[in-house]
Design an enzyme around this catalytic site. Structure first.
Site, PDB file in Angstrom:
ATOM      1  CD  GLU A  56      -2.651  -1.401   2.532  1.00 59.85           C
ATOM      2  OE1 GLU A  56      -3.704  -2.054   2.436  1.00 59.85           O
ATOM      3  OE2 GLU A  56      -2.298  -0.872   3.594  1.00 59.85           O
ATOM      4  CG  ASP A  82      -2.117  -2.082  11.957  1.00 58.43           C
ATOM      5  OD1 ASP A  82      -1.956  -1.490  13.032  1.00 58.43           O
ATOM      6  OD2 ASP A  82      -2.843  -3.076  11.826  1.00 58.43           O
ATOM      7  CE  LYS A  85     -10.976  -1.463   8.153  1.00 61.76           C
ATOM      8  NZ  LYS A  85     -11.913  -1.564   7.053  1.00 61.76           N
ATOM      9  CG  ASP A 103     -10.332  -0.811   3.265  1.00 64.03           C
ATOM     10  OD1 ASP A 103     -10.549  -0.648   4.479  1.00 64.03           O
ATOM     11  OD2 ASP A 103     -10.701  -1.818   2.633  1.00 64.03           O
ATOM     12  CG  ASP A 107     -15.998  -6.169   7.136  1.00 66.24           C
ATOM     13  OD1 ASP A 107     -15.918  -7.361   7.511  1.00 66.24           O
ATOM     14  OD2 ASP A 107     -15.625  -5.801   6.000  1.00 66.24           O
TER      15      ASP A 107
HETATM   16  O1  LIG Z   1      -3.722  -5.883  10.214  1.00 65.65           O
HETATM   17  C1  LIG Z   1      -4.293  -5.158   9.402  1.00 65.65           C
HETATM   18  C2  LIG Z   1      -4.862  -5.656   8.214  1.00 65.65           C
HETATM   19  C3  LIG Z   1      -5.486  -4.768   7.349  1.00 65.65           C
HETATM   20  N1  LIG Z   1      -5.547  -3.446   7.612  1.00 65.65           N
HETATM   21  C4  LIG Z   1      -6.197  -2.512   6.658  1.00 65.65           C
HETATM   22  O2  LIG Z   1      -7.472  -3.002   6.346  1.00 65.65           O
HETATM   23  C5  LIG Z   1      -7.843  -2.592   5.035  1.00 65.65           C
HETATM   24  C6  LIG Z   1      -8.410  -3.757   4.252  1.00 65.65           C
HETATM   25  O3  LIG Z   1      -7.420  -4.651   3.863  1.00 65.65           O
HETATM   26  P1  LIG Z   1      -7.338  -5.240   2.379  1.00 65.65           P
HETATM   27  O4  LIG Z   1      -6.176  -6.138   2.335  1.00 65.65           O
HETATM   28  O5  LIG Z   1      -7.455  -4.164   1.379  1.00 65.65           O
HETATM   29  O6  LIG Z   1      -8.603  -6.177   2.363  1.00 65.65           O
HETATM   30  P2  LIG Z   1      -9.890  -6.215   1.404  1.00 65.65           P
HETATM   31  O7  LIG Z   1     -10.198  -7.639   1.192  1.00 65.65           O
HETATM   32  O8  LIG Z   1      -9.772  -5.369   0.218  1.00 65.65           O
HETATM   33  O9  LIG Z   1     -10.906  -5.566   2.421  1.00 65.65           O
HETATM   34  C7  LIG Z   1     -12.278  -5.806   2.600  1.00 65.65           C
HETATM   35  O10 LIG Z   1     -12.522  -6.842   3.530  1.00 65.65           O
HETATM   36  C8  LIG Z   1     -11.939  -6.662   4.825  1.00 65.65           C
HETATM   37  C9  LIG Z   1     -12.377  -7.820   5.680  1.00 65.65           C
HETATM   38  O11 LIG Z   1     -11.933  -9.019   5.150  1.00 65.65           O
HETATM   39  C10 LIG Z   1     -12.365  -5.348   5.443  1.00 65.65           C
HETATM   40  O12 LIG Z   1     -11.615  -5.137   6.598  1.00 65.65           O
HETATM   41  C11 LIG Z   1     -12.106  -4.230   4.485  1.00 65.65           C
HETATM   42  O13 LIG Z   1     -12.535  -3.002   5.005  1.00 65.65           O
HETATM   43  C12 LIG Z   1     -12.815  -4.510   3.169  1.00 65.65           C
HETATM   44  O14 LIG Z   1     -12.572  -3.468   2.242  1.00 65.65           O
HETATM   45  C13 LIG Z   1      -6.604  -1.991   4.385  1.00 65.65           C
HETATM   46  O15 LIG Z   1      -6.745  -0.594   4.326  1.00 65.65           O
HETATM   47  C14 LIG Z   1      -5.491  -2.404   5.321  1.00 65.65           C
HETATM   48  O16 LIG Z   1      -4.494  -1.453   5.363  1.00 65.65           O
HETATM   49  C15 LIG Z   1      -5.001  -2.941   8.773  1.00 65.65           C
HETATM   50  O17 LIG Z   1      -5.038  -1.746   9.015  1.00 65.65           O
HETATM   51  N2  LIG Z   1      -4.385  -3.812   9.650  1.00 65.65           N
HETATM   52 MN   LIG Z   2      -8.898  -3.590  -0.252  1.00 64.07          MN
END
Ligand SMILES: O=c1ccn([C@@H]2O[C@H](COP(=O)(O)OP(=O)(O)O[C@H]3O[C@H](CO)[C@@H](O)[C@H](O)[C@H]3O)[C@@H](O)[C@H]2O)c(=O)[nH]1
Ligand SMILES: [Mn+2]
Length: 733
Positions: free
Chosen positions: A111, A140, A281, A305, A444
């Site tokens: 990211e 994080d 998260k 995000d 979520d």
């Molecule tokens: O330990 C962690 C893991 C993730 N994130 C943040 O959480 C967000 C979502 O992570 P990502 O890898 O982009 O996952 P996605 O699968 O795209 O995310 C979807 O699905 C997740 C649940 O699986 C939700 O938390 C997200 O909000 C939702 O957009 C990102 O901004 C990460 O930076 C953290 O801050 N800390």
């Molecule tokens: Mn994402």
């Protein structure tokens, strides 16, 4: 104010609901006939193997029918929302609530800091009174590179926010704006445009060069006292809390270049220690809720995000319309916007736009009490996130929380650090009754469910100008891994004490309970789909018929159910803005998710229940190397990884190819066998469609030579497996 003006949003039912319901009933009749055929035509007891295969088909069809039935919860009662932002400005401009915006990032390599600050800048520049906005970036990884990028952004914002407001710019992510904006027509705008563009590019260069260097150059770190916090930093997973208020909205000196107030801007890296579990998260969000409560304490929280930039600068006002509506606003806990994406290609090869979910299914959930909370693009009432029940809230006198702060910024920052420490939550309700729930990879969904079960409603709002745009994974394996995480999380909810059926019983509507189940049951779907895409094809090898012959009236029921549900998905897909090829790709990914992501999710969930595995969260990559991006743009499927998921996909694809070839061979060598056509039509068709849909996979296995082709070992393994299965089946049957 008249009651008419007090109405800030309206709800419309989907058009053609009656027609849809009649159509659904006709499919249901078809499904019942399919079941009846299966039950009435079980092979005699002398055919032991044939009987078991038949029962397997019955099992699969019972499941498909049942699953189809519950998915009606996503279709039956669709609603659409409209807001009246002009009424909001007329009647409530001075009483708009403060809004706290949380942006989460977790890893500067997948990211990139530049992407993160573009998102931050886009949400700082909303069409909303700036003094009422506070933006919190949670990092994080605790990366000083991200921190540095944020410092740069806090300076650039002083120019960017007034520029956006003066020229009504959209979208307000500078990177996307400069990439897509048409040249300004007026000379004064043209001048401002080129000067701010240059400022942006200079900033971009500085950040990129720090990122390429991999550390902050001394002359920069000496300039900002904030970097001293990294003196005691050991590693990503081992450092104390870092809190920096970069712009304090209350500070009279915090002004943009035109002298208007700036939004508050805060950097937070919560404490991490190797022997403390950090709850991904959900842990981040809870730390943010606490820290923000001592700085701005906005009653409304938006979380995005780090890739989800704001594409619609009026979206805050849309959301506020729901919360401030005098009649219905008080019962709304959260307003969820769809997840839309910036980098989806025309025919959406990985079906990443989630088109049917965003354009159809969530509108269906909304009709039954509200959509799921899906982690980004969601506005929450702070109190509901902190565990308040609707009944408590309803009866309570409303008071405005004015935060009095007289301590210095430094003292405040020190106090905030304890709120983000690893031990703060010990012996508290955080992660349980308060804040986002822990223990699930889909924090979520489970949190949203708990909120709805406390008596609250949620709203799905899907404006024409998309409110948020993010990044989808650009390779097949990333797509499948992401879906594995989601489906696994949802399935675990079903098996936990938060099961929508038991936990939600009597608290949310039956329609919503079933709606949740549709997602919770994703992994279960893998088993019948695998059975259905393997066994009928294998049976072709032996000429065993599993479906009624073409002249039989039962044939019609099968044909109708299959044809009608395909037609429905096609029509919905096209009406939701998809292309014909996009629909075909969507069918492929539908299959791939079921036979790989969902299968692995199913297995892992069972292993986790047995305590053999622990929770993990694989962050979706938001960058890809040039080679991969090129193929992505050209819509060439990306394999190029030795994942066990690929072995399963390829084995199944090859198995169908072998069966199809075997059949053709038989027909060519022995023309008298043409009569089999009568009894095997459906099976041949299914096998043929499976071969067609897998064409890109065969190419990846045998015909491509680029880096994105299927790796040799996967190809070798899957040829062997598919071959063995075919041989074993013909020998053993
Ligand atoms: O330990 C962690 C893991 C993730 N994130 C943040 O959480 C967000 C979502 O992570 P990502 O890898 O982009 O996952 P996605 O699968 O795209 O995310 C979807 O699905 C997740 C649940 O699986 C939700 O938390 C997200 O909000 C939702 O957009 C990102 O901004 C990460 O930076 C953290 O801050 N800390
Ligand atoms: Mn994402």
């Amino acid at each position: 104010m008249g009651s008419e003006e007090a109405v800030l949003f309206e709800t419309d039912n989907a058009e053609g609901r009656v027609l849809y319901r009649l159509f659904a009933v006709s499919i249901f009749v078809g499904i019942c006939l399919v079941w009846a055929y299966r039950v009435n035509n079980v092979p005699g007891s002398e055919e032991v193997a044939g009987r078991w295969i038949w029962f397997g088909m019955l099992g699969a069809e019972l499941w498909f029918g049942f699953y189809w039935f519950i998915t009606q919860a996503l279709q039956w009662n669709r609603v659409y929302r409209r807001t009246f932002k002009d009424r909001l400005s007329l009647g409530y401009e001075n009483s708009l609530p403060n809004i706290d915006i949380f942006v989460c990032t977790a890893d500067p390599t997948v990211e990139p800091p530049l992407m993160v600050i573009n998102t931050v800048l886009s949400v700082m520049a909303y069409e909303y009174p700036t003094e009422k906005l506070s933006v919190y970036l949670s990092d994080d990884a605790g990366s000083d590179l991200t921190f540095y990028a944020l410092i740069e952004a806090s300076d650039f914002a002083k120019l960017w926010i007034p520029y956006c407001k003066n020229y009504k710019v959209e979208p307000r992510s500078p990177k996307v704006y400069f990439r897509s904006a048409s040249a300004p027509t007026s000379p004064s705008h043209a001048q401002d445009f080129s000067s701010i563009k240059k400022m942006y590019e200079d900033m971009e260069r500085r950040i990129e060069s720090a990122v390429n260097l991999g550390r902050i150059p001394e002359e920069i770190s000496a300039k900002h006292r904030g970097f001293s916090q990294w003196d005691s930093y050991f590693a990503k997973q081992d450092h104390g809390s870092i809190v920096q208020i970069l712009i304090d909205g209350r500070d009279i000196d915090a002004k943009d270049v035109e002298g208007c107030p700036m939004p508050t801007l805060v950097y937070l890296a919560r404490e991490k220690r190797p022997n403390y579990f950090h709850n991904f998260k959900a842990g981040v969000m809870n730390a943010l809720i606490r820290v923000s409560s001592k700085i701005s304490n906005g009653p409304i929280i938006l979380n995005v995000d780090c890739d989800m930039f704001s594409n619609n600068s009026y979206a805050l006002r849309d959301a506020v319309c729901f919360f401030m509506d005098e009649k219905k606003g008080h019962e709304i806990a959260f307003v969820q916007f769809p997840q839309n994406f910036e980098n989806v290609t025309k025919n959406d090869m990985y079906s990443a736009s989630l088109r049917l979910i965003t354009e159809v299914e969530f509108h269906g959930l909304d009709g039954y009490g509200g959509p799921l909370y899906i982690g980004t693009g969601c506005f929450h009432r702070r109190e509901t996130l902190c565990g308040k029940k609707f009944t408590e809230y309803k009866d309570e006198p409303k008071r405005v929380n004015k935060l009095l702060r007289d301590e210095s910024k430094h003292d405040l920052e020190e106090r905030l650090k304890t709120l983000a420490s690893v031990t703060y939550e010990e012996n508290t309700q955080w992660g349980n009754e308060m804040g986002l729930k822990y223990g699930s990879p889909v924090e979520d969904v489970i949190t949203g469910l708990a909120i709805q079960c406390r008596g609250w409603k949620s709203i799905y709002f899907n404006p024409t100008r998309k409110a948020f745009l993010g990044i989808v994974p650009t390779t097949l394996v990333d797509t499948l891994v992401q879906h594995k995480r989601w489906s696994e999380g949802d399935f675990q909810i079903f098996l936990s004490k938060y099961c929508p059926l038991w936990f939600g019983h009597g608290k949310i509507s039956l329609g919503l309970q079933l709606g949740y189940c549709c997602y919770c049951f994703w992994p279960v779907n893998s088993l019948p789909v695998i059975y259905y895409s393997m066994i009928p094809s294998l049976c072709l090898l032996k000429g065993i018929s599993l479906f009624p012959q073409i002249s039989s009236p039962w044939f019609l029921s099968f044909a109708y159910v299959i044809f009608a549900s395909c037609a429905q998905s096609f029509v919905e897909f096209i009406f939701s803005g998809g292309t014909v090829l996009g629909w075909w790709n969507d069918q492929r990914i539908w299959l791939y998710k079921r036979i790989s992501s969902y299968l692995f999710a199913f297995i892992d969930t069972i292993l986790k229940l047995l305590g053999l595995f622990k929770l993990e969260f694989i962050i979706s990559s938001k960058v890809s190397d040039e080679d991969v991006s090129k193929r992505y743009e050209k819509e060439i499927m990306e394999f190029g990884a030795t994942s066990p998921m690929f072995t399963v996909l390829s084995t199944l694809a090859l198995l169908n190819l072998f069966c199809f070839v075997g059949l053709v061979k038989k027909l060519v060598l022995d023309t008298s066998s043409l009569v089999v056509f009568e009894t095997l039509v459906l099976q041949i068709l299914m096998c043929g469609v499976l071969v067609l849909i897998n064409l890109p996979l065969y190419q990846g296995l045998f015909l491509r030579s680029d880096k994105g082709k299927m790796p040799g070992p996967v190809a070798a393994k899957s040829v062997t497996f598919a071959f063995l299965i075919c041989i074993l089946f013909t020998l053993l049957y």
